[in-house]
Design an enzyme around this catalytic site. Structure first.
Site: not given
Length: 381
Positions: A87, A197-199, A340-341
């Protein structure tokens, strides 16, 4: 590759005993002693494979590593290793969208449906509050859209966040299909009223960039950020499973619960599952350069940078702007950046507001990669 956590602990202990667990480009520099200690703790107590650090401050550049880049060969992690940043892709995407706003191509308060009418977001917004509540570009970048995260979809998680991932790791995905998983579920809240939080937000942002410019978000990131800043280690791989250039291995427990789940080599995977929300590859050197350039105004005019840094509460110690996290450390220091993962890799890069102290850390494992203690050690010593 299949190794038990117990066996890995033994390997780490052996590497440490041989004096190979910690390396540094400035081993005699005691200014980062606490950071090195925190990195060793992550390896020896948390059981991660390795940690890599890149720091630039008033004393110059420093790099350090702990643990290993490869359980098979035992080689240490190296300063110029590349890795997946998950991310941390989001600040790059947000920067491009804000540049387009500064050029008059679009406005942050444009409804997303204006740019992506085929995605049917107008109906989605109306379902939770009428046309006046339509999802906007600003809400995508700030995670206030109320659109559920596609990565939380139960069917997707059963396939890609479990051992089944190994059989599906090469599959290509389109943002449209991933977004469908989110829009088929009820909204979390009316757009603009809360934070979550939303990708999915950044898949949509990437699509808006393509619609507004006629070029892919990857091409725009390369043209507007990578080339001007000479970020030569940074890439947007698309559907390629390779990490180009020098790199170690990346490991995952594939989210299996329990004390000692098997560890798998997941270095090669198709990152289109993440797309504009997290596909990028970079290095510590490039991340430090990018984050410093971003917060000091080299990439955005003052008005757009101020928009990016207008934050709202997003956790106990964090606030979130437009693709940028504001974090206040225990010593009172405030830093700006992003985490970021992605499978096998955990990364974070943060800098002070004036860009004089910047750090990037990467863990080549995804099961115990909270980097907060590393930033506490680096910025609060």
């Amino acid at each position: 590759m299949h190794l038990s956590r117990a066996l890995l602990s033994g390997l780490i202990a052996t590497v440490t005993a041989c004096g190979l667990a910690v390396s540094s480009s400035a081993a005699a520099d005691q200014g980062h002693a606490r950071t090195r200690e925190a990195m060793e703790v992550m390896v020896e107590q948390d059981g991660v494979p390795g940690v890599l650090a890149q720091v630039e401050d008033g004393a110059g550049a420093w790099s350090g590593s702990a643990g290993t880049a490869d359980y098979t060969t035992g080689r240490p992690r190296l300063a110029l290793d590349r890795y997946r940043i998950g991310s941390l892709t989001k600040p790059f995407v947000a920067t491009v969208l804000l540049q387009l706003e500064s050029e008059g191509t679009l406005r942050l308060d444009d409804p997303v449906g204006r740019w992506l009418p085929d995605v049917r977001l107008g109906e989605y917004g109306a379902a939770v509050g009428g046309p006046q509540r339509s999802v906007t570009l600003r809400q995508l970048l700030g995670h206030t859209s109320g659109i559920p995260d596609y990565a939380a979809d139960p069917a997707l998680r059963r396939t890609y966040f479990s051992p089944r991932f190994l059989a599906h790791r090469w599959r290509s995905h389109t943002p449209e299909k991933l977004i469908e998983r989110s829009l088929s579920r009820p909204p979390l809240f009316p757009p603009g009223t809360r934070w979550s939080y939303s990708n999915t937000n950044y898949l949509l942002a990437g699509m808006v960039i393509e619609r507004a410019t006629g070029r892919s978000y990857a091409a725009e990131i390369e043209r507007r950020i990578l080339r001007p800043l000479k970020l030569e280690d940074t890439a947007l791989p698309g559907t390629s499973s390779r990490i180009p250039g020098q790199h170690g291995k990346e490991y995952s427990t594939l989210f299996v619960p329990g004390a000692h789940p098997p560890v798998r080599d997941v270095t090669r995977l198709n990152p289109s599952l993440a797309g504009a929300s997290g596909e990028m590859i970079s290095s510590g050197r490039d991340l430090v350069r990018f984050m410093r350039a971003l917060v000091t105004g080299r990439l955005l005019p003052p008005r757009q940078l101020a928009e990016m840094r207008a934050t709202r509460k997003a956790g106990s110690t964090d606030r979130y702007g437009l693709g940028l996290t504001e974090r206040t450390l225990s010593c009172g220091v405030t830093v700006w950046g992003h985490d970021g993962t992605i499978h096998g890799s955990t990364t974070a890069a943060y800098t002070t507001a004036d860009g004089t102290h910047t750090a990037a850390f990467n863990v080549n494992g995804d099961w115990s990669g909270d980097t907060r203690d590393l930033f506490e050690a680096e910025f609060c010593h």
